[in-house]
Write an enzyme that holds these catalytic residues in place. Structure first.
Site, mmCIF file in Angstrom:
data_model
loop_
_atom_site.group_PDB
_atom_site.id
_atom_site.type_symbol
_atom_site.label_atom_id
_atom_site.label_comp_id
_atom_site.label_asym_id
_atom_site.label_seq_id
_atom_site.Cartn_x
_atom_site.Cartn_y
_atom_site.Cartn_z
ATOM 1 N N GLU A 22 -7.697 2.147 -5.190
ATOM 2 C CA GLU A 22 -6.424 0.924 -3.986
ATOM 3 C C GLU A 22 -6.466 0.685 -2.883
ATOM 4 O OE1 GLU A 22 -3.961 0.187 -5.536
ATOM 5 O OE2 GLU A 22 -3.144 0.984 -7.483
ATOM 6 N N ARG A 105 4.881 9.900 -2.203
ATOM 7 C CA ARG A 105 4.074 8.915 -1.934
ATOM 8 C C ARG A 105 4.183 7.388 -1.578
ATOM 9 N NH1 ARG A 105 0.410 6.586 -4.913
ATOM 10 N NH2 ARG A 105 -0.723 7.028 -7.010
ATOM 11 N N ASN A 107 2.447 3.298 -2.482
ATOM 12 C CA ASN A 107 1.622 3.294 -3.250
ATOM 13 C C ASN A 107 1.600 1.553 -2.597
ATOM 14 O OD1 ASN A 107 0.160 3.536 -5.690
ATOM 15 N ND2 ASN A 107 1.326 2.166 -6.398
ATOM 16 N N ASN A 152 4.066 -2.525 -7.982
ATOM 17 C CA ASN A 152 2.562 -2.329 -8.472
ATOM 18 C C ASN A 152 2.546 -3.746 -8.385
ATOM 19 O OD1 ASN A 152 -0.119 -1.381 -7.997
ATOM 20 N ND2 ASN A 152 0.973 0.167 -10.110
ATOM 21 N N ASP A 203 -1.812 -3.402 -12.613
ATOM 22 C CA ASP A 203 -1.686 -2.576 -11.519
ATOM 23 C C ASP A 203 -1.665 -3.700 -10.350
ATOM 24 O OD1 ASP A 203 -2.626 -0.945 -9.607
ATOM 25 O OD2 ASP A 203 -3.267 0.035 -11.307
#
Length: 296
Positions: A22, A105, A107, A152, A203
């Protein structure tokens, strides 16, 4: 792997496969691409011209990197924004973000032309509505959108007047008007693209110099380009089904680097998807843009 785009054309980088690749980005000052293996707690570094790869171990899950200056970067982690010294890899927490919440967390995220950052958080097990999207400018944290499950596709139009984002579970890519000087919203998000019923999930994304949004389609082995009016204009195959995040790389920002993931795949699925988790350089030319620096 992908039925609606031509065969893969590009290079598979000689980098370790990621459990969850990522946060791809590129530093034009050094010709270096960076990306993360979030679950593997690694930061990957690639000199694009030579293909040389370096791997850096991280103390916690991390997902977004931006240049500050020649000596420093910021990275977003489980606990917030850390200042990273490029030469040594030393980290210093400078802006806590949900640091007291062990469930979440960081992203997806990107820096706006104003030097501000949009950053998303999510549950480590993708707990419904556990995350949020924040605006960070010079260390000041502003909550933009709470109740996000998987943030995202955060990216910005070339003129800095629009932001895009998705909560992947909704299958909708949103567009919102923002102040080009601050990256703060000046209106309510509107549906830019409804992917309901489509293959795979929306995404990571980047927006090119002409305003087209290049989106990695998780579960479909594809990077898709959408025109500024929301029409799909191109699909590029990637030889890994869980395509996760694109970045513009190269001297002219004219190529796409794309990460992928092995997350959640059984032994049988991995055998059928042998390039899962690898990182790719696509041959299709693009009219990309370089990422702005984050302003402390």
């Amino acid at each position: 792997m992908n039925t609606d785009s031509p065969p893969f054309a590009g290079t598979i980088l000689n980098a370790p496969a990621c459990l969850l690749g990522e946060g791809a980005t590129y530093d034009p000052h050094t010709g270096t691409a960076w990306w993360f293996d979030i679950l593997g707690k690694r930061l990957m570094e690639c000199t694009v011209a030579t293909g040389e790869i370096r791997s850096h171990t991280l103390p916690e899950m991390s997902s977004v990197l931006a240049r500050v200056d020649a000596d420093r970067q910021i990275i977003a982690t489980e606990t917030g924004l850390h200042l990273r010294t490029v030469r040594t890899g030393a980290l210093e927490l400078i802006t806590p973000i949900e640091a007291d919440n062990p469930v979440t967390r960081s992203n997806d995220g990107r820096v706006h032309r104003s030097g501000a950052l949009w950053i998303g958080t999510m549950g480590k097990q993708a707990e419904a509505g556990a995350g949020a999207i924040y605006h960070v400018a010079r260390g000041n944290l502003t909550l933009l959108y709470p109740g996000i499950t998987i943030p995202n596709a955060i990216c910005f139009s070339p003129d800095g007047a629009a932001a895009y984002f998705t909560d992947t579970v909704t299958a909708r890519l949103m567009r919102v008007a923002i102040d080009p000087a601050t990256a703060l919203p000046v209106g309510e998000p509107q549906v830019f693209l409804d992917h309901s019923g489509g293959k795979g999930g929306l995404d990571g994304a980047v927006c090119d110099a002409e305003g087209a949004i290049w989106n990695a389609r998780w579960g479909a082995g594809s990077v898709d380009a959408y025109s500024p009016d929301g029409k799909r204009i191109k699909s590029l195959s990637v030889p890994a089904s869980q395509t996760s995040c694109p970045a513009f790389v190269g001297v002219k920002a004219d190529r796409l680097l794309v990460t992928s993931a092995q997350q959640g795949m059984s032994a049988e699925a991995l055998a059928a998807d042998p390039e899962a988790g690898k990182t790719f350089l696509l041959d299709h030319p693009v009219k990309g843009r370089f990422e702005p620096d984050y302003i402390l």
